[in-house]
Design an enzyme around this catalytic site. Structure first.
Site, PDB file in Angstrom:
ATOM      1  N   HIS A  59      15.496  11.033  -7.437  1.00 32.99           N
ATOM      2  CA  HIS A  59      15.660  12.050  -7.073  1.00 32.99           C
ATOM      3  C   HIS A  59      15.766  12.956  -8.319  1.00 32.99           C
ATOM      4  O   HIS A  59      16.426  13.143  -8.749  1.00 32.99           O
ATOM      5  CB  HIS A  59      16.810  12.262  -5.776  1.00 32.99           C
ATOM      6  CG  HIS A  59      17.519  13.959  -5.963  1.00 32.99           C
ATOM      7  ND1 HIS A  59      16.670  14.310  -5.040  1.00 32.99           N
ATOM      8  CD2 HIS A  59      18.279  14.350  -6.297  1.00 32.99           C
ATOM      9  CE1 HIS A  59      16.742  15.625  -4.829  1.00 32.99           C
ATOM     10  NE2 HIS A  59      17.757  15.755  -5.686  1.00 32.99           N
TER      11      HIS A  59
ATOM     12  N   ASP B 191      23.951  18.139   7.186  1.00 30.81           N
ATOM     13  CA  ASP B 191      23.379  18.787   6.501  1.00 30.81           C
ATOM     14  C   ASP B 191      22.773  19.519   6.388  1.00 30.81           C
ATOM     15  O   ASP B 191      23.014  21.204   5.404  1.00 30.81           O
ATOM     16  CB  ASP B 191      22.715  18.019   5.291  1.00 30.81           C
ATOM     17  CG  ASP B 191      22.296  18.335   4.187  1.00 30.81           C
ATOM     18  OD1 ASP B 191      23.474  18.846   3.468  1.00 30.81           O
ATOM     19  OD2 ASP B 191      21.245  18.768   3.342  1.00 30.81           O
TER      20      ASP B 191
ATOM     21  N   ARG C 173      26.357  26.878   4.072  1.00 29.66           N
ATOM     22  CA  ARG C 173      26.774  27.913   2.479  1.00 29.66           C
ATOM     23  C   ARG C 173      26.248  29.399   1.673  1.00 29.66           C
ATOM     24  O   ARG C 173      26.287  29.590   0.708  1.00 29.66           O
ATOM     25  CB  ARG C 173      26.451  26.388   1.807  1.00 29.66           C
ATOM     26  CG  ARG C 173      27.944  25.129   2.244  1.00 29.66           C
ATOM     27  CD  ARG C 173      27.123  24.061   1.369  1.00 29.66           C
ATOM     28  NE  ARG C 173      26.516  23.703  -0.078  1.00 29.66           N
ATOM     29  CZ  ARG C 173      25.913  22.631  -0.689  1.00 29.66           C
ATOM     30  NH1 ARG C 173      25.921  22.238   0.159  1.00 29.66           N
ATOM     31  NH2 ARG C 173      26.350  23.239  -1.917  1.00 29.66           N
TER      32      ARG C 173
ATOM     33  N   SER D 186      25.310  16.725  -0.366  1.00 35.46           N
ATOM     34  CA  SER D 186      24.403  17.065   0.419  1.00 35.46           C
ATOM     35  C   SER D 186      23.234  15.803   0.415  1.00 35.46           C
ATOM     36  O   SER D 186      22.296  15.404   1.108  1.00 35.46           O
ATOM     37  CB  SER D 186      23.991  18.494  -0.296  1.00 35.46           C
ATOM     38  OG  SER D 186      23.004  18.470   0.811  1.00 35.46           O
TER      39      SER D 186
ATOM     40  N   LYS E 174      21.423  12.590   1.896  1.00 31.89           N
ATOM     41  CA  LYS E 174      19.825  12.896   2.310  1.00 31.89           C
ATOM     42  C   LYS E 174      19.299  11.781   1.338  1.00 31.89           C
ATOM     43  O   LYS E 174      18.802  10.675   2.186  1.00 31.89           O
ATOM     44  CB  LYS E 174      19.288  13.777   1.388  1.00 31.89           C
ATOM     45  CG  LYS E 174      19.182  15.168   2.644  1.00 31.89           C
ATOM     46  CD  LYS E 174      19.083  16.550   2.694  1.00 31.89           C
ATOM     47  CE  LYS E 174      19.341  17.108   1.350  1.00 31.89           C
ATOM     48  NZ  LYS E 174      19.318  18.385   0.847  1.00 31.89           N
TER      49      LYS E 174
END
Lengths: 435, 435
Positions: free
Chosen positions: A82, A161, A168, A183, A187
């Site tokens: 990621h 989320d 948010r 968050s 995921k």
């Protein structure tokens, strides 16, 4: 505990029990906790933070708010990467097939571009026919058969989320390292992976502008992953200028193919080798990072990575001939060079301005609903440390609609710092965490 | 500024412009800002505070969210007193008629009891026939003709505070000195007064448990008042034990009449003299606090205060004979002494427990919707510093329904600290601010 008491407890610096966090996220997902109470709690979390145990429970509770991909039927290690996002960051696209070619499966659930950063899904969709909206069943089959598959977030995965992020966004609680970390990690954990490599970008084009903040984010995410049984490591990498020479969806696919062919930009290739090497270590295929990097290099040399890329494109409905003939990708109609205003050395590139230049010509999105033009983008012509003459191109804008091209050119020109001395340049990988 | 930007600005420690605050409160009142954004902002204010200029603008914007009482037609100074609330605090009831008798008008908009604290309106309504739900027009006439009038908050006054308080109550943002101060002061400023005396309670029965917190609250409120053109002073007074000997609605009316007759408890009478003296200074009738206190004493001695009390009760529909015959007030059916468990000196009284004891027998409210029993309550029989023998009554519970009387007795017994040595006792008025 009543929600109002939970809020006061966190507000006063208390550490919430794992059970309380599970109850709270479950109730919020079920619509039993109103947004105004969650907004107050999130702001209290902004100020008070979440400790390691709270974070692990928070991410786990988010993850279990929906379905989790079940990869138990797929043998072997499943490792993902990621990136926290940058400009010109196409790393995933050559990386996943290369890692798969080395024997570690890569189930990758990615996002779309927003603001100055691009998104892997948008880039992939510039390949004629390529689909990213596969069902979870087909995704699992892709991971099993091809070794890698790249899809978008589904409604069923981590629904808490989505709701929490929307809240948010309008309540000033985005810029919280614990909430960002939870968050992202919820995921990633929902992918059913056994290992995760994080590429945390630092610099003008990154969400984290300083190594200190980036390190904090990296450590927080690594902690969440490890506490949830997914071995996680992080790289802090430089984002003081775009990754590679191409910024734009189809342009970045073409550049990804160049990396797979062994003729990609040096920085992009080096990042693919390092991150891929670490993924092979986590997948148990390589003993050391150096060993892993060597295997990735070999998969480039042998063409095994490119083969795997063709197979992935094919599996996802795209035209695999783009791996051999980039002219099959959409191309922009016109070009416009952005000349250097004076002679000197390129000392800095404001990535955010470069990313916004790509956005204003149609290559990106201001809002989630916007559509994008896959062909347009920028070719970077001078990187930090280059000597340029006055009038020499710093970048070339590739566009279809001339309406915003002068605005984009002004943004690119303003993005470049040119000075009388060659600048000191730093390493591409600043540090690694957990490796 | 967009609301999300306003939240981030305050979250990061910025000082909001007066104009931004006015826009924000107006939009919230109009329902244009959702509760989830206001909740996040309130939590940011909890952590970051509001500076003097922000506070003055915030209270003023709240005040102008609705109607303001127009007392321009009533000649002379109009001065009110506000107490932050305690147990047995019936001060307003003898105070207002005494100050009015000395020539300063007292327009008083009060509240109801909740939790362990009683409310002036509930106490007044124990007088047969007494109405606190007068229209604003009749309230103004009462202030003009009688010199004082006591009503409850109307829907038209400071509606933003009602909505915001309900939100704070469920989002953990009640315990913020700036928000408490702005809430109190906006309601007081809406009375159309020219001066205000604040009685900020400190101790076990008070919202503020320490002198430091009480001083901060007092200074904040004094600042808001003065910046909004209302001369404001504050007293920090002791709430380490109930005020006077009576806790309960009708019982406190009877005790108020005793104060007006010159035979009230020493502490209650002293507080009435000090707070009343300061109100006369603010109203321009007395030159010094000592002068003002002497005038209040004279209004007690002459019976002028009692006359004014009769006139007020009459004007508000009540039976003025309660000023002469307390047996006209509702009385409880039964009594139950709470004996001292051991001999010694009374060293402490936990007011909160005493207040809750009065609540459990029906004299108070757990929730706003609860109804109360006007006759029930407690008579305090031993105050801090008293020498008691084992078995001697510490207090007497006056009750109708025996269901909860043992619970109440246990609370009262637990409220008393009894030690082997006489305790050091402090002053009733800890300090004054702005006088």
């Amino acid at each position: 505990m009543l929600m109002a008491e939970t809020i006061r407890f966190k507000r006063d610096g208390g550490s919430l029990a794992a059970d309380a966090i599970r109850t709270l996220i479950r109730a919020y997902s079920a619509g039993e906790i109103p947004d105004y109470q969650m907004a107050a709690l999130l702001m209290a979390v902004y100020f008070r933070g979440l400790d390691d145990a709270e974070l692990a429970a928070w991410a786990s509770a988010m993850l279990h708010s929906g379905e989790v991909v079940d990869l138990a039927s797929v043998p072997g290690a499943k490792v993902d990467k990621h990136s926290t996002g940058g400009v010109g960051d196409k790393i995933s696209i050559p990386l996943a097939p290369l890692v798969a070619a080395c024997g570690v499966r890569v189930p990758m659930i990615s996002g779309r571009g927003l603001g100055h950063t691009g998104g892997t899904l948008d880039k992939l969709e510039s390949i004629p026919g390529f689909r990213t909206d596969l069902s979870v069943e087909r995704f699992v089959r892709g991971v099993a058969e091809v070794g890698t598959c790249m899809i978008g977030q589904t409604e069923a995965l981590v629904p808490a989320d989505r709701r929490m992020y929307a809240l948010r966004d309008v309540t000033g609680t985005v810029e919280s390292i614990p909430l960002i970390s939870a968050s992202i990690m919820s995921k990633k954990l929902a992918e059913g992976i056994s290992g995760l490599v994080l590429d945390v970008k630092v610099g003008s084009g990154a969400f984290m502008k300083t190594p200190e903040r980036a390190r904090e984010l990296a450590r927080t995410m690594v902690g969440i992953g490890n506490r949830n049984g997914v071995r996680t490591v992080a790289f802090l990498t430089d984002m003081s200028q775009p990754v590679g020479w191409a910024v734009g969806n189809a342009l970045e696919i073409a550049e990804s193919v160049e990396v797979l062919r062994g003729c990609g930009p040096a920085d992009t290739t080096a990042l693919v080798e390092s991150l891929g090497g670490a993924m092979l270590v986590l997948g148990g295929v390589a003993a050391t990072l150096a060993d892993g990097e060597a295997r990735i290099r070999e998969a480039i040399r042998s063409g095994a990575g490119l083969d795997r890329f063709r197979a992935m494109v094919s599996f996802q409905g795209g035209d695999p001939r783009v791996a051999d003939d980039p002219s099959l990708l959409p191309a922009a109609a016109s070009r416009r060079d952005v000349p250097a205003p004076s002679a000197g050395w390129v000392t800095s590139v404001d990535c955010e301005r470069v990313g916004i230049a790509a956005l204003v010509i149609g290559g990106g999105r201001r809002r989630k609903e916007d559509s994008i033009a896959p062909a347009v983008g920028l070719r970077i012509r001078a990187r930090i440390g280059a000597r340029v003459d006055a009038g020499q191109p710093l970048a070339t804008i590739e566009f279809n609609d001339p309406a915003h091209v002068e605005h984009a050119a002004a943004l690119v020109a303003a993005a470049y710092g040119i000075g009388p001395e060659p600048p000191a340049t730093g390493p591409l990988v600043l540090e690694t965490i957990g490796l």
